[in-house]
Design an enzyme around this catalytic site. Structure first.
Site, PDB file in Angstrom:
ATOM      1  N   ARG A   1     -10.675   2.612   8.927  1.00  0.00           N
ATOM      2  CA  ARG A   1     -10.385   1.367   9.393  1.00  0.00           C
ATOM      3  C   ARG A   1     -11.564   0.518   9.712  1.00  0.00           C
ATOM      4  O   ARG A   1     -11.500  -0.718   9.784  1.00  0.00           O
ATOM      5  CB  ARG A   1      -9.594   1.350  10.707  1.00  0.00           C
ATOM      6  CG  ARG A   1      -8.196   1.650  10.276  1.00  0.00           C
ATOM      7  CD  ARG A   1      -7.217   1.737  11.795  1.00  0.00           C
ATOM      8  NE  ARG A   1      -5.943   2.386  11.278  1.00  0.00           N
ATOM      9  CZ  ARG A   1      -4.890   1.633  10.686  1.00  0.00           C
ATOM     10  NH1 ARG A   1      -5.076   0.778  10.248  1.00  0.00           N
ATOM     11  NH2 ARG A   1      -3.655   2.374  10.660  1.00  0.00           N
TER      12      ARG A   1
ATOM     13  N   ARG B   1      13.217  -5.564  10.393  1.00  0.00           N
ATOM     14  CA  ARG B   1      12.761  -4.706  11.235  1.00  0.00           C
ATOM     15  C   ARG B   1      12.065  -5.902  12.066  1.00  0.00           C
ATOM     16  O   ARG B   1      11.951  -7.084  11.899  1.00  0.00           O
ATOM     17  CB  ARG B   1      11.403  -3.951  10.730  1.00  0.00           C
ATOM     18  CG  ARG B   1      11.791  -2.720   9.807  1.00  0.00           C
ATOM     19  CD  ARG B   1      10.848  -2.163   9.393  1.00  0.00           C
ATOM     20  NE  ARG B   1       9.496  -2.512   9.679  1.00  0.00           N
ATOM     21  CZ  ARG B   1       8.130  -2.235   9.179  1.00  0.00           C
ATOM     22  NH1 ARG B   1       8.230  -1.033   8.225  1.00  0.00           N
ATOM     23  NH2 ARG B   1       6.998  -2.465   9.409  1.00  0.00           N
TER      24      ARG B   1
ATOM     25  N   ARG C   1      11.161  -9.369   3.866  1.00  0.00           N
ATOM     26  CA  ARG C   1      11.465  -7.937   3.888  1.00  0.00           C
ATOM     27  C   ARG C   1      12.599  -7.527   4.325  1.00  0.00           C
ATOM     28  O   ARG C   1      12.951  -7.895   5.723  1.00  0.00           O
ATOM     29  CB  ARG C   1      10.287  -7.187   4.243  1.00  0.00           C
ATOM     30  CG  ARG C   1      10.395  -5.892   4.015  1.00  0.00           C
ATOM     31  CD  ARG C   1       9.041  -4.982   4.088  1.00  0.00           C
ATOM     32  NE  ARG C   1       8.708  -5.154   5.544  1.00  0.00           N
ATOM     33  CZ  ARG C   1       7.244  -4.573   5.680  1.00  0.00           C
ATOM     34  NH1 ARG C   1       6.348  -3.808   4.656  1.00  0.00           N
ATOM     35  NH2 ARG C   1       6.808  -4.609   6.941  1.00  0.00           N
TER      36      ARG C   1
ATOM     37  N   ARG D   1      -1.478  -8.713  13.043  1.00  0.00           N
ATOM     38  CA  ARG D   1      -2.115  -7.568  12.289  1.00  0.00           C
ATOM     39  C   ARG D   1      -2.900  -7.899  11.374  1.00  0.00           C
ATOM     40  O   ARG D   1      -3.950  -7.391  10.869  1.00  0.00           O
ATOM     41  CB  ARG D   1      -0.758  -6.939  11.552  1.00  0.00           C
ATOM     42  CG  ARG D   1       0.187  -6.116  12.382  1.00  0.00           C
ATOM     43  CD  ARG D   1       1.454  -5.752  11.627  1.00  0.00           C
ATOM     44  NE  ARG D   1       0.899  -4.822  10.442  1.00  0.00           N
ATOM     45  CZ  ARG D   1       1.671  -4.564   9.438  1.00  0.00           C
ATOM     46  NH1 ARG D   1       2.840  -5.101   9.342  1.00  0.00           N
ATOM     47  NH2 ARG D   1       1.511  -3.789   8.543  1.00  0.00           N
TER      48      ARG D   1
ATOM     49  N   LYS E   1       0.804  -1.230  -0.078  1.00  0.00           N
ATOM     50  CA  LYS E   1      -0.052   0.103   0.035  1.00  0.00           C
ATOM     51  C   LYS E   1       0.811   1.375  -0.017  1.00  0.00           C
ATOM     52  O   LYS E   1       0.585   2.216  -0.651  1.00  0.00           O
ATOM     53  CB  LYS E   1      -1.081  -0.211   1.328  1.00  0.00           C
ATOM     54  CG  LYS E   1      -1.931   1.066   1.421  1.00  0.00           C
ATOM     55  CD  LYS E   1      -3.271   0.686   2.265  1.00  0.00           C
ATOM     56  CE  LYS E   1      -2.751  -0.029   3.497  1.00  0.00           C
ATOM     57  NZ  LYS E   1      -2.474   1.323   4.563  1.00  0.00           N
TER      58      LYS E   1
END
Length: 212
Positions: A86, A157, A125, A168, A13
């Site tokens: 949301r 991360r 990632r 999530r 996104k």
């Protein structure tokens, strides 16, 4: 032109928002960035936000909408809204805000992606700590964890792990995914296969926006 980006975690996104802003000169409204920006100001609403956040509470929808309204009023080419709404209640509130401003929502870009593909993206990632460029070990079939631009060793991360992704994704499915049918019923939803390469996803977005 006012659009909303709707997507599960790891659908790309943020990347697509940046590409849209670059080509169409629209303003990118991210609720997280709005709050960070507000904390640097010294007006009444910023002071209120600071007090709320310092107390450990969540900033209300009413305040978020006030911040969004300011951005809408100064966005000549329109906005790309990212991270809001949301849920259904926020979607209705945003719709009412646009009506008050004499504006309308032109499209909701839904970046769809299978859960297992999104999870693989998160786990693969990597980020360059020097230039900030983001890579994906699996998608780009990389054999070395080195930045192609500055040859720095890439890092992952702390929240790029399976457990955090599952949390999530569960939150997204519970709170945000009902917006898919909400906007579909209004004829505003445009679904794009986000499992494709970044360039191909953006080409499909361009086709949609060029018709809006």
């Amino acid at each position: 032109m006012n659009i909303i980006l709707l997507a599960p975690p790891a659908a790309g996104k943020g990347t697509q928002a940046a590409l849209i802003v670059s080509k169409y000169h629209m303003k990118h409204i991210s609720t997280g960035e709005l709050l960070r920006k507000s904390l640097k100001q010294d007006d009444d609403i910023s002071k209120e936000i600071k007090q709320i956040m310092n107390s450990g509470k969540l900033v209300s929808d009413e305040i978020i909408l006030q911040l969004i309204e300011k951005e809408l009023e100064s966005a000549e080419e329109g906005v790309v809204l990212d991270g809001f709404p949301r849920n259904r209640v926020q979607a209705i509130e945003y719709e009412e805000l646009l009506q008050r401003l004499g504006q309308k929502l032109d499209a909701v870009l839904y970046l769809s992606i299978p859960e297992e593909v999104a999870k693989a993206r998160i786990i693969g990632r990597r980020t360059c700590p020097t230039c900030g460029k983001i890579y994906n070990m699996q998608m780009e079939e990389m054999t070395e964890e080195l930045c192609g631009s500055c040859h720095t060793s890439l890092i992952s991360r702390e929240d790029d792990n399976e457990e955090t992704f599952d949390l999530r994704y569960e939150t997204y499915m519970r709170e945000t995914s009902p917006l898919i049918s909400f906007y579909q019923e209004k004829g505003l939803l445009k679904e794009i296969d986000a499992s494709l390469k970044t360039e191909e996803v953006f080409k499909r977005i361009e086709l949609i926006l060029n018709e809006v």
